[in-house]
Enzyme design. Structure first.
Site, PDB file in Angstrom:
ATOM      1  N   SER A   1      29.364  52.623  35.637  1.00 29.38           N
ATOM      2  CA  SER A   1      28.705  51.857  36.576  1.00 29.38           C
ATOM      3  C   SER A   1      28.348  52.665  37.310  1.00 29.38           C
ATOM      4  O   SER A   1      28.494  53.520  37.120  1.00 29.38           O
ATOM      5  CB  SER A   1      30.024  51.385  38.153  1.00 29.38           C
ATOM      6  OG  SER A   1      29.698  51.323  39.324  1.00 29.38           O
TER       7      SER A   1
ATOM      8  N   TYR B   1      36.831  56.100  41.963  1.00 30.17           N
ATOM      9  CA  TYR B   1      36.272  55.333  41.165  1.00 30.17           C
ATOM     10  C   TYR B   1      35.321  55.855  40.304  1.00 30.17           C
ATOM     11  O   TYR B   1      35.100  55.651  39.659  1.00 30.17           O
ATOM     12  CB  TYR B   1      36.360  53.709  42.523  1.00 30.17           C
ATOM     13  CG  TYR B   1      34.991  52.536  41.263  1.00 30.17           C
ATOM     14  CD1 TYR B   1      35.591  51.516  39.832  1.00 30.17           C
ATOM     15  CD2 TYR B   1      33.471  52.115  41.432  1.00 30.17           C
ATOM     16  CE1 TYR B   1      35.049  50.721  39.687  1.00 30.17           C
ATOM     17  CE2 TYR B   1      33.252  51.442  41.048  1.00 30.17           C
ATOM     18  CZ  TYR B   1      33.944  50.616  39.892  1.00 30.17           C
ATOM     19  OH  TYR B   1      33.288  49.863  39.154  1.00 30.17           O
TER      20      TYR B   1
HETATM   21  N1  NAP Z   1      30.785  43.063  39.610  1.00 28.43           N
HETATM   22  C1  NAP Z   1      29.921  44.568  39.724  1.00 28.43           C
HETATM   23  O1  NAP Z   1      29.157  44.470  40.875  1.00 28.43           O
HETATM   24  C2  NAP Z   1      30.659  45.276  38.782  1.00 28.43           C
HETATM   25  C3  NAP Z   1      29.526  46.855  38.887  1.00 28.43           C
HETATM   26  C4  NAP Z   1      29.664  47.898  38.700  1.00 28.43           C
HETATM   27  C5  NAP Z   1      30.491  48.035  37.465  1.00 28.43           C
HETATM   28  N2  NAP Z   1      31.742  46.960  36.877  1.00 28.43           N
HETATM   29  C6  NAP Z   1      32.492  47.047  35.995  1.00 28.43           C
HETATM   30  O2  NAP Z   1      32.482  45.987  35.547  1.00 28.43           O
HETATM   31  C7  NAP Z   1      33.670  45.452  34.945  1.00 28.43           C
HETATM   32  C8  NAP Z   1      33.927  44.066  34.717  1.00 28.43           C
HETATM   33  O3  NAP Z   1      34.294  44.173  36.115  1.00 28.43           O
HETATM   34  P1  NAP Z   1      33.918  42.638  36.955  1.00 28.43           P
HETATM   35  O4  NAP Z   1      33.520  42.747  38.354  1.00 28.43           O
HETATM   36  O5  NAP Z   1      33.469  41.673  36.090  1.00 28.43           O
HETATM   37  O6  NAP Z   1      35.599  41.742  37.251  1.00 28.43           O
HETATM   38  P2  NAP Z   1      36.005  40.525  37.238  1.00 28.43           P
HETATM   39  O7  NAP Z   1      35.675  39.123  37.585  1.00 28.43           O
HETATM   40  O8  NAP Z   1      36.815  41.100  38.800  1.00 28.43           O
HETATM   41  O9  NAP Z   1      36.913  40.617  36.158  1.00 28.43           O
HETATM   42  C9  NAP Z   1      38.026  41.254  36.216  1.00 28.43           C
HETATM   43  C10 NAP Z   1      38.162  40.844  34.281  1.00 28.43           C
HETATM   44  O10 NAP Z   1      39.590  41.905  33.834  1.00 28.43           O
HETATM   45  C11 NAP Z   1      40.897  41.400  34.310  1.00 28.43           C
HETATM   46  N3  NAP Z   1      41.744  42.100  34.178  1.00 28.43           N
HETATM   47  C12 NAP Z   1      42.052  43.005  35.955  1.00 28.43           C
HETATM   48  N4  NAP Z   1      43.238  42.863  36.112  1.00 28.43           N
HETATM   49  C13 NAP Z   1      43.998  43.119  34.764  1.00 28.43           C
HETATM   50  C14 NAP Z   1      44.724  44.199  34.359  1.00 28.43           C
HETATM   51  N5  NAP Z   1      45.638  44.281  35.241  1.00 28.43           N
HETATM   52  N6  NAP Z   1      44.639  43.491  33.601  1.00 28.43           N
HETATM   53  C15 NAP Z   1      44.235  42.772  32.458  1.00 28.43           C
HETATM   54  N7  NAP Z   1      43.024  42.375  32.300  1.00 28.43           N
HETATM   55  C16 NAP Z   1      42.764  42.822  33.946  1.00 28.43           C
HETATM   56  C17 NAP Z   1      40.567  39.955  34.726  1.00 28.43           C
HETATM   57  O11 NAP Z   1      41.993  38.820  34.194  1.00 28.43           O
HETATM   58  P3  NAP Z   1      42.398  37.690  35.128  1.00 28.43           P
HETATM   59  O12 NAP Z   1      41.850  37.076  35.494  1.00 28.43           O
HETATM   60  O13 NAP Z   1      43.583  37.294  34.839  1.00 28.43           O
HETATM   61  O14 NAP Z   1      42.678  38.503  36.692  1.00 28.43           O
HETATM   62  C18 NAP Z   1      39.248  39.640  33.831  1.00 28.43           C
HETATM   63  O15 NAP Z   1      39.518  38.639  33.118  1.00 28.43           O
HETATM   64  C19 NAP Z   1      34.595  46.380  35.387  1.00 28.43           C
HETATM   65  O16 NAP Z   1      35.497  47.682  34.804  1.00 28.43           O
HETATM   66  C20 NAP Z   1      33.769  46.786  36.952  1.00 28.43           C
HETATM   67  O17 NAP Z   1      34.157  48.357  37.062  1.00 28.43           O
HETATM   68  C21 NAP Z   1      31.289  45.564  38.248  1.00 28.43           C
END
Ligand code: NAP
Length: 319
Positions: free
Chosen positions: A191, A204
């Site tokens: 991130s 984080y």
């Molecule tokens: N979105 C942003 O703005 C942003 C910015 C910077 C970095 N990131 C990084 O990008 C990555 C993905 O984020 P996202 O925004 O795409 O998240 P998201 O939409 O909330 O999706 C999270 C995914 O991870 C799975 N997950 C959550 N908890 C879990 C657990 N305990 N064990 C196994 N799987 C789990 C979820 O599965 P379920 O469907 O079963 O919950 C879902 O498939 C993360 O590492 C985050 O830190 C995101």
């Protein structure tokens, strides 16, 4: 003329100023051109050449799901790993329907406690596969910005387990095979929070900073084996985790994955903002004095925290 003006007026000093100025302008211009090429013109790698399979963690939503679809579109078979079986099967069915020639495996794994038993389970599922791409995407942030002292034990443990341990152990599982085959790409989703000072998101940010540093060291270690390691550092992407709608600077997961995939398999840049506007935002934050940037970040997160606390209080009252 005062003393400073007299020094500047000397021909050799003038010459030095012109040379340094020209060098700075040329350097800046070259950086812009190189980045323009990388963001908009450089052809993507043929990822099938890296291996038959891609492994994606956190693959049922947001960035991970979008990545899984894009990789399947490129003809790679995919292993989807997440915690919710029903969502895994739904995504598997969607991919199989859209890309019938692609094989899809699912692995149920809750990364909030990635213990030895679970690691063995995941390892069994991937160890005999020709994995060309590993996307370490699963991760968790705070519910809303908080002081570190306000986090409970579960939150502290979860942040380490989901961000740091998942990435480290998954890489430890898959990388030896890639190095043996002398091909592969490890993509770690960290991130922008891991690149800048983040008051009220301190743990984080530190966890993501670990991933960036881990990736840089590994990238150098693996270069001789023809394995690339990169760390993608988005600002906001419109997902459940971000709790944000798509906007000019907030791409949808699909838009983000489109841009992110262009970087996979290219060596050189290890820590990258795949979305060009995020790169400009990162450059801007780095260019202003850190005391100003840190202060702005603190007051922005403090106001989000206030709203978060209010919402929690309302929920507790059942409103
Ligand atoms: N979105 C942003 O703005 C942003 C910015 C910077 C970095 N990131 C990084 O990008 C990555 C993905 O984020 P996202 O925004 O795409 O998240 P998201 O939409 O909330 O999706 C999270 C995914 O991870 C799975 N997950 C959550 N908890 C879990 C657990 N305990 N064990 C196994 N799987 C789990 C979820 O599965 P379920 O469907 O079963 O919950 C879902 O498939 C993360 O590492 C985050 O830190 C995101």
């Amino acid at each position: 003329m005062n003393a400073v003006q007299q020094i500047i007026a000397r021909p050799e000093v003038m010459q030095a100023i012109v040379i340094v100025g020209a060098f700075t302008v040329i350097n800046f211009g070259l950086k812009i051109l190189t980045n323009f090429y990388k963001y908009f013109l450089r052809p993507s790698k043929n990822l099938k050449k890296l291996g038959e399979w891609a492994v994606i963690t956190g693959a049922t939503d947001g960035i991970g799901k979008a990545y899984a679809f894009k990789l399947a579109k490129r003809g790679l078979n995919v292993v989807l790993i997440s915690r919710t079986e029903a969502k895994l099967n739904a995504v598997k069915a969607e991919i199989e329907e859209k890309y019938p020639s692609v094989q899809v495996k699912v692995v149920i794994c809750d990364y909030s406690d990635f213990n030895a038993k679970l690691r063995t389970k995941v390892e069994k599922a991937v160890k005999d596969l020709d994995v060309g791409v590993l996307v370490n995407n699963v991760g968790v942030s705070y519910q809303f910005p908080k002081y570190f002292s306000e986090l409970n034990e579960e939150e502290v443990a979860g942040l380490m387990e989901m961000n740091v341990n998942s990435t480290t152990w998954m890489t430890h599982m898959v990388l030896p095979g890639m190095m043996e085959r002398k091909r592969g790409a490890v993509v770690n989703i960290a991130s922008a929070a891991g690149c800048h000072t983040m008051p009220l998101l301190a743990q984080y940010s530190a966890a993501k900073g670990y991933i960036a540093m881990f990736s840089r060291g590994l990238a150098s270690e693996c270069a001789k084996s023809n394995v690339t390691v990169s760390c993608q550092v988005p600002f906001y992407v419109a997902t459940k985790l971000a709790k944000m709608r798509a906007a000019f600077t907030v791409p949808t997961p699909n838009q983000f994955a489109d841009m992110a995939l262009k970087w996979v398999g290219h060596g050189g840049d290890v820590v990258v903002h795949p979305f060009w506007l995020h790169a400009i935002m990162g450059w801007f934050i780095e260019s202003i004095p850190s005391s100003l940037a840190d202060g702005q970040m603190l007051s922005m997160h403090a106001s989000i925290r206030k709203r978060g606390l209010k919402k929690m209080a309302k929920l507790a009252k059942g409103e």
